[in-house]
Design an enzyme around this catalytic site. Sequence first.
Site, PDB file in Angstrom:
ATOM      1  N   SER A 186       0.800  -1.066  -0.122  1.00 43.33           N
ATOM      2  CA  SER A 186      -0.016   0.012   0.082  1.00 43.33           C
ATOM      3  C   SER A 186       0.914   1.164   0.032  1.00 43.33           C
ATOM      4  O   SER A 186       1.842   1.224   0.475  1.00 43.33           O
ATOM      5  CB  SER A 186      -0.805  -0.074   1.191  1.00 43.33           C
ATOM      6  N   TYR A 229      -2.125  -0.337  10.214  1.00 40.41           N
ATOM      7  CA  TYR A 229      -2.216  -0.679   8.747  1.00 40.41           C
ATOM      8  C   TYR A 229      -0.922  -0.222   8.206  1.00 40.41           C
ATOM      9  O   TYR A 229      -0.463  -1.322   7.243  1.00 40.41           O
ATOM     10  CB  TYR A 229      -3.547  -0.062   8.019  1.00 40.41           C
TER      11      TYR A 229
END
Length: 246
Positions: free
Chosen positions: A141, A155
Amino acid sequence: MANLSGRAALVTGGSRGIGAAIVKRLASDGAQVAFTYSASPDQAQQVVDQVQKAGGKAIAIKADATDQAAVRSAVQQAAKEFGKIDILVNNAGIAVLAPIADFSEADFERSLSVNVRSVFTATQEAVRNMPDGGRIIHIGSTNAERMPFAGGSVYALTKGALASFTQGLARDLGSRSITVNNIQPGPVDTDLNPASGPFAETMLSLLALKRYGHADEIAGMVSYLAGPEAGYITGASLLIDGGFAA
């Protein structure tokens, strides 16, 4: 299109969104593709049917990414079906967002299990069944490099781990000409993060290109990294994020 004829691929989390796009793209490029899914057999079968209708080959394997024994078994099943695994795409992932003071231990463990531990497990088992010259591709990501809002620390931690793992693996596997790379998407229009969803206005304000990405665009980058022209790219984390981290 990359020529992947004769190649065997495994994509984790391939029944929907980015994963499904990757499965279909690799199959259209000529690879035989196995993919895992956790809880949606109808969706998984739909992906298989779409690949077969287009003249490709795909099989779906049920394996929850939180269950490391199931992940390992899925890799073994794919290797047995195809005789090898040339391409591994670690796509399965989750995003749990919450302030760090309120982040539950259960969500922390689940985030690590899916986003980090299952990547280790799938990779370890895959390289045992991977010929020299194979490809390992993680779907990370852009948040590994930029987390511009509160609540995303865990995350970001997990996706940052993928970037570091990629560099170490590139060294571990370089002598076998196995490349290892990490694709870092920005906001992509999927059912989990739709371009018309509640976060869209915030996301668009952070992008240089004022639109969400498309799953097929991520799949195209996977196809390139899986193909013969990308044989000199390894240990890289590659942004495909519309300028989110610019």
